[in-house]
Write an enzyme that holds these catalytic residues in place. Sequence first.
Site, PDB file in Angstrom:
ATOM      1  CG  ASP A  48     -11.917  55.583 -12.056  1.00  0.00           C
ATOM      2  OD1 ASP A  48     -12.555  54.750 -11.868  1.00  0.00           O
ATOM      3  OD2 ASP A  48     -10.393  55.420 -11.291  1.00  0.00           O
ATOM      4  CE1 TYR A  53     -14.577  48.963 -12.508  1.00  0.00           C
ATOM      5  CE2 TYR A  53     -14.541  50.573 -13.597  1.00  0.00           C
ATOM      6  CZ  TYR A  53     -14.557  50.146 -12.187  1.00  0.00           C
ATOM      7  OH  TYR A  53     -13.878  50.014 -11.283  1.00  0.00           O
ATOM      8  CE  LYS A  81     -10.051  51.883 -11.670  1.00  0.00           C
ATOM      9  NZ  LYS A  81     -10.621  52.365 -11.802  1.00  0.00           N
ATOM     10  CG  HIS A 112      -7.976  46.740 -11.252  1.00  0.00           C
ATOM     11  ND1 HIS A 112      -8.946  47.364 -12.548  1.00  0.00           N
ATOM     12  CD2 HIS A 112      -8.762  47.616 -10.652  1.00  0.00           C
ATOM     13  CE1 HIS A 112     -10.867  46.958 -11.951  1.00  0.00           C
ATOM     14  NE2 HIS A 112     -10.580  47.606 -10.359  1.00  0.00           N
TER      15      HIS A 112
END
Length: 310
Positions: A48, A53, A81, A112
């Site tokens: 994931d 990130y 996402k 998200h």
Amino acid sequence: MSLPTHFKLNTGARIPALTRYTGTWRSEPGQVRHAVSFALKNGYRHIDAALIYELIGNEHEVGQGIKDSGVPREQIFLTSKLWNTHHPNVAEGLQKTLDALGTDYLDLYLIHWPVRLVPNESSDLLPVNPDGTRSVDRSWDQSETWRQMEEIYRAGRVKAIGVANWSIPYLEELKKKWTVVPAVNQVELHPFLPQHALKKWCDEHGILLEAYSPLGSQGAPLASDPAIQEIAKKNNVSPSTILISYHVNRGVVVLPKSVNEDRILSNNQIIPLSREEMDALNCLAAQGKAKRINTPLFGWDLGFDDWYEQ
């Protein structure tokens, strides 16, 4: 009783019940790359990720870790996402993720948050206004984001689409416009935040729940809770094993995160829980232990009024 290793999405695809979650904000450079490679080499098949990130260098490290592992791409269920600043241009946000991961498709792509942020000179990903508040577009229609998600799904660039951090009011509004039902809703879930009403709603609409922060993170001491420790002692396992197993027993995909090799291995242990044990865990929030860990500073109500319910 044996527990499922996979769940079925409303697309017909099989999704592994246990995921290697890569949103590890405190990790040092290279740690996520090694952790992803190590997890894949030791049996994990669901990774994931998310564009946000990349703010900490994680998403491209996920791609590096996949390559390092030697596990063929087609054997990996890969999720990412759409970040808040890309709501008006889903295809562009997806391409950034595909480039970072080094792949030409995703198995699952999620919105998200049901929040649009407007990029400005302060940041492309986490923009703020002059007064320090988040640069939020309150007039944005989320159904337009979903329309674009449906386009990339139909084009085959992603095999399934879904949402993350969506409450019932937001889902009800989206339902008026969707032509493709979300396959997944990824939300914060643990015994201190069981979200029973949300799970019931998603079950009724064929939407699979995924649980992030299943161990409660540092802000919620689930592992030290006496009731959870008692169940762990009875089963001769760690409290973390109970907390991770709780979700699979509920029919929920679980996303524990760690860059530590021993924890990655131990997080892979899932055990059946009895009806009495599940009832005890499901009732903890209603006993005054309800607690939310992730409350982003978007400055508006995300509609999670049912988070404390039994």
